[in-house]
Design an enzyme around this catalytic site. Structure first.
Site, PDB file in Angstrom:
ATOM      1  N   ARG A 155      38.580  34.544  32.259  1.00 23.76           N
ATOM      2  CA  ARG A 155      39.106  34.449  33.623  1.00 23.76           C
ATOM      3  C   ARG A 155      39.895  35.710  33.917  1.00 23.76           C
ATOM      4  O   ARG A 155      40.150  36.527  33.039  1.00 23.76           O
ATOM      5  CB  ARG A 155      39.898  33.152  33.875  1.00 23.76           C
ATOM      6  CG  ARG A 155      40.712  32.577  32.777  1.00 23.76           C
ATOM      7  CD  ARG A 155      41.927  33.343  32.358  1.00 23.76           C
ATOM      8  NE  ARG A 155      42.769  33.757  33.465  1.00 23.76           N
ATOM      9  CZ  ARG A 155      43.566  34.796  33.441  1.00 23.76           C
ATOM     10  NH1 ARG A 155      43.663  35.553  32.342  1.00 23.76           N
ATOM     11  NH2 ARG A 155      44.296  35.139  34.472  1.00 23.76           N
ATOM     12  N   GLY A 156      40.288  35.837  35.206  1.00 24.63           N
ATOM     13  CA  GLY A 156      40.891  37.093  35.642  1.00 24.63           C
ATOM     14  C   GLY A 156      39.791  37.924  36.294  1.00 24.63           C
ATOM     15  O   GLY A 156      38.692  38.051  35.731  1.00 24.63           O
ATOM     16  N   ALA A 157      40.085  38.471  37.478  1.00 23.31           N
ATOM     17  CA  ALA A 157      39.036  39.086  38.294  1.00 23.31           C
ATOM     18  C   ALA A 157      38.213  40.163  37.564  1.00 23.31           C
ATOM     19  O   ALA A 157      36.976  40.073  37.493  1.00 23.31           O
ATOM     20  CB  ALA A 157      39.655  39.629  39.577  1.00 23.31           C
TER      21      ALA A 157
ATOM     22  N   ARG B  46      32.012  31.504  40.190  1.00 21.18           N
ATOM     23  CA  ARG B  46      33.318  31.416  40.875  1.00 21.18           C
ATOM     24  C   ARG B  46      33.245  32.280  42.141  1.00 21.18           C
ATOM     25  O   ARG B  46      32.741  33.404  42.087  1.00 21.18           O
ATOM     26  CB  ARG B  46      34.473  31.901  39.970  1.00 21.18           C
ATOM     27  CG  ARG B  46      34.725  31.004  38.768  1.00 21.18           C
ATOM     28  CD  ARG B  46      36.005  31.379  38.042  1.00 21.18           C
ATOM     29  NE  ARG B  46      37.183  30.847  38.719  1.00 21.18           N
ATOM     30  CZ  ARG B  46      38.432  31.132  38.352  1.00 21.18           C
ATOM     31  NH1 ARG B  46      38.666  31.961  37.351  1.00 21.18           N
ATOM     32  NH2 ARG B  46      39.465  30.604  39.003  1.00 21.18           N
TER      33      ARG B  46
ATOM     34  N   ASN C 230      45.172  35.774  45.591  1.00 17.81           N
ATOM     35  CA  ASN C 230      45.546  35.776  44.181  1.00 17.81           C
ATOM     36  C   ASN C 230      45.850  34.324  43.811  1.00 17.81           C
ATOM     37  O   ASN C 230      45.792  33.417  44.654  1.00 17.81           O
ATOM     38  CB  ASN C 230      46.755  36.687  43.942  1.00 17.81           C
ATOM     39  CG  ASN C 230      47.026  36.913  42.462  1.00 17.81           C
ATOM     40  OD1 ASN C 230      46.105  37.242  41.697  1.00 17.81           O
ATOM     41  ND2 ASN C 230      48.248  36.711  42.023  1.00 17.81           N
ATOM     42  N   LYS C 231      46.145  34.098  42.565  1.00 19.61           N
ATOM     43  CA  LYS C 231      46.405  32.745  42.065  1.00 19.61           C
ATOM     44  C   LYS C 231      47.309  31.950  42.999  1.00 19.61           C
ATOM     45  O   LYS C 231      48.317  32.479  43.481  1.00 19.61           O
ATOM     46  CB  LYS C 231      47.038  32.849  40.667  1.00 19.61           C
ATOM     47  CG  LYS C 231      47.428  31.546  40.029  1.00 19.61           C
ATOM     48  CD  LYS C 231      46.284  30.544  39.967  1.00 19.61           C
ATOM     49  CE  LYS C 231      45.038  31.082  39.312  1.00 19.61           C
ATOM     50  NZ  LYS C 231      43.837  30.259  39.563  1.00 19.61           N
TER      51      LYS C 231
ATOM     52  N   ASP D  85      42.731  38.918  43.339  1.00 14.35           N
ATOM     53  CA  ASP D  85      41.323  38.561  43.108  1.00 14.35           C
ATOM     54  C   ASP D  85      40.390  39.164  44.156  1.00 14.35           C
ATOM     55  O   ASP D  85      39.211  39.373  43.888  1.00 14.35           O
ATOM     56  CB  ASP D  85      41.170  37.044  43.066  1.00 14.35           C
ATOM     57  CG  ASP D  85      41.753  36.509  41.764  1.00 14.35           C
ATOM     58  OD1 ASP D  85      42.973  36.284  41.704  1.00 14.35           O
ATOM     59  OD2 ASP D  85      40.980  36.380  40.786  1.00 14.35           O
TER      60      ASP D  85
ATOM     61  N   GLN E 176      48.463  29.611  33.384  1.00 17.64           N
ATOM     62  CA  GLN E 176      48.133  30.950  32.872  1.00 17.64           C
ATOM     63  C   GLN E 176      49.392  31.755  32.536  1.00 17.64           C
ATOM     64  O   GLN E 176      49.374  32.592  31.634  1.00 17.64           O
ATOM     65  CB  GLN E 176      47.290  31.724  33.904  1.00 17.64           C
ATOM     66  CG  GLN E 176      45.873  31.213  34.057  1.00 17.64           C
ATOM     67  CD  GLN E 176      45.761  30.229  35.204  1.00 17.64           C
ATOM     68  OE1 GLN E 176      46.699  29.494  35.484  1.00 17.64           O
ATOM     69  NE2 GLN E 176      44.614  30.199  35.852  1.00 17.64           N
TER      70      GLN E 176
HETATM   71  O1  MRU Z   1      41.983  31.535  38.050  1.00 13.61           O
HETATM   72  P1  MRU Z   1      42.249  32.818  37.287  1.00 13.61           P
HETATM   73  O2  MRU Z   1      43.062  32.607  36.055  1.00 13.61           O
HETATM   74  O3  MRU Z   1      40.977  33.589  37.041  1.00 13.61           O
HETATM   75  O4  MRU Z   1      43.136  33.676  38.302  1.00 13.61           O
HETATM   76  C1  MRU Z   1      43.533  34.956  37.901  1.00 13.61           C
HETATM   77  C2  MRU Z   1      44.409  35.646  38.881  1.00 13.61           C
HETATM   78  O5  MRU Z   1      44.710  35.142  39.942  1.00 13.61           O
HETATM   79  C3  MRU Z   1      44.819  37.060  38.533  1.00 13.61           C
HETATM   80  O6  MRU Z   1      46.072  37.359  39.078  1.00 13.61           O
HETATM   81  C4  MRU Z   1      43.796  38.047  39.089  1.00 13.61           C
HETATM   82  O7  MRU Z   1      42.499  37.663  38.747  1.00 13.61           O
HETATM   83  C5  MRU Z   1      44.043  39.441  38.611  1.00 13.61           C
HETATM   84  S1  MRU Z   1      43.651  39.655  36.900  1.00 13.61           S
HETATM   85  C6  MRU Z   1      43.872  41.300  36.551  1.00 13.61           C
END
Ligand code: MRU
Length: 330
Positions: A44-46, A78, A231-232, A221, A180
């Site tokens: 996970r993470g963009a 996603r 973002n999250k 994201d 997270q």
């Molecule tokens: O649902 P996730 O854990 O994939 O969400 C991640 C985030 O919101 C991060 O802040 C974003 O992807 C940046 S990661 C460098």
């Protein structure tokens, strides 16, 4: 520290659903399984999901599978992080040019991975300039080494600023519902011996009111052309609180997270995830059965709440539409 490896024509992912309990690596040789790993947040993470998808595409090529079908399966995993679609578009362009040659595709995916790490190092060097001495930094979710190809965006800036002796404390929002911040960010920081304090999401405002936060840096994201960004979920609350308390509020992101094709945040698709993520904690029910649940994985923060945007090409300040276009438009 890293969460993605390519070895002997297989993809290896550090299972992020099991951190910090243990470091378990899973081996993938099938594109549909990589799509499932993205959906279930093993990765996970963009930036990380874009890199994983690129390698997933290579697995389909190695198996001689229909690459358009593989692309569609990976793209459906996603919806919010634009890096996923950016990486798949890049792989598809190379597939067209090389006739689907797996070796050429693997070279491209490795380049996507390597470039991501390079962008993180560059933005971290540039972004560390906004971190004052003795900084007490608040972050939300995890935008660290394991959310990227390595080093991290937000945690890259933190790592660099820490090496410069400027970081007094990093406050980590635990980041409900999937934690997270607690499971991943606090883990990364403690592994690297960077001072970290874990708080629940609702505790950030009181720290700000007490004058204990100098700076907020969090990830992204997908950023629209005007600087609005997804973002999250919870990022918007942090932004409103930071604005009220007059605290500088930055997002750190590579150019691969910027989507200039959409004018503003209203056009960003927001993923909704299963109710169980909210009604259960570690498999234990914490809410009455069948209570209706709203569980968006992301929220959109309007650009008016952003102090600046940290990227590998520089730190951008308002007016964001003009300055993003100038830096990334051509
Ligand atoms: O649902 P996730 O854990 O994939 O969400 C991640 C985030 O919101 C991060 O802040 C974003 O992807 C940046 S990661 C460098």
């Amino acid at each position: 520290m890293e969460a993605i490896r390519w070895k002997d024509n297989a993809l290896f992912l550090l299972d992020q659903t099991r951190l910090p309990e243990g470091e378990y690596w899973v081996r993938y040789t099938d594109a549909a399984e990589v799509a499932a790993a993205i959906r279930t947040m093993v990765v996970r993470g963009a930036p990380a999901i874009g890199i994983a998808a690129a390698f997933g595409y290579c697995l389909a090529a190695l198996r001689g599978q229909d690459l358009t079908a593989a692309r569609d399966i990976l793209a459906a995993s996603r919806p919010t992080a634009v890096n996923l679609f950016w990486a798949l578009d890049r792989m598809e362009r190379v597939a067209k040019a090389c006739g689907g040659d797996p070796e050429a595709l693997i070279r491209e995916a490795i380049a996507i991975h390597r470039e991501d790490v390079e962008m993180n190092h560059t933005m971290s060097r540039l972004g560390s300039a906004v971190v004052p001495a003795h900084a007490r930094i608040l972050t939300h979710c995890n935008a660290g080494a394991i959310a990227t190809g390595g080093y991290g965006t937000v945690l890259g800036v933190v790592r660099t600023a820490h090496a410069q002796g400027k970081v007094e404390m990093v406050y980590c929002d635990e980041t409900r519902p999937l934690l997270q911040g607690a499971r991943l960010t606090a883990w990364e920081l403690t592994q690297d011996h960077i001072p970290a304090t874990l708080i629940t999401d609702s505790m950030a405002a009181v720290l700000m009111a007490q004058g204990k936060i100098d700076l907020v840096i969090l990830g992204c994201d997908r950023m629209a052309a005007n600087g609005d960004f997804a973002n999250k979920v919870g990022t918007y609350s942090v932004a409103v609180n930071a604005h009220y308390h007059g605290i500088p509020f930055y997002s750190a992101l590579p150019s691969t997270t910027i989507d200039l094709s959409i004018p503003d945040g209203a056009h960003i698709p927001i993923e909704e995830r299963s109710p169980e993520e909210v009604t259960h904690v570690a498999g234990v029910a914490t809410a009455p059965r069948d209570v209706p649940v709203f569980n968006p994985a992301f929220d959109v923060t309007p650009h008016q709440l952003l102090t600046g945007i940290i990227t590998e090409k520089g730190v951008i300040y308002p007016p964001f539409r003009e300055n993003l276009a100038a830096l990334f438009g051509g």
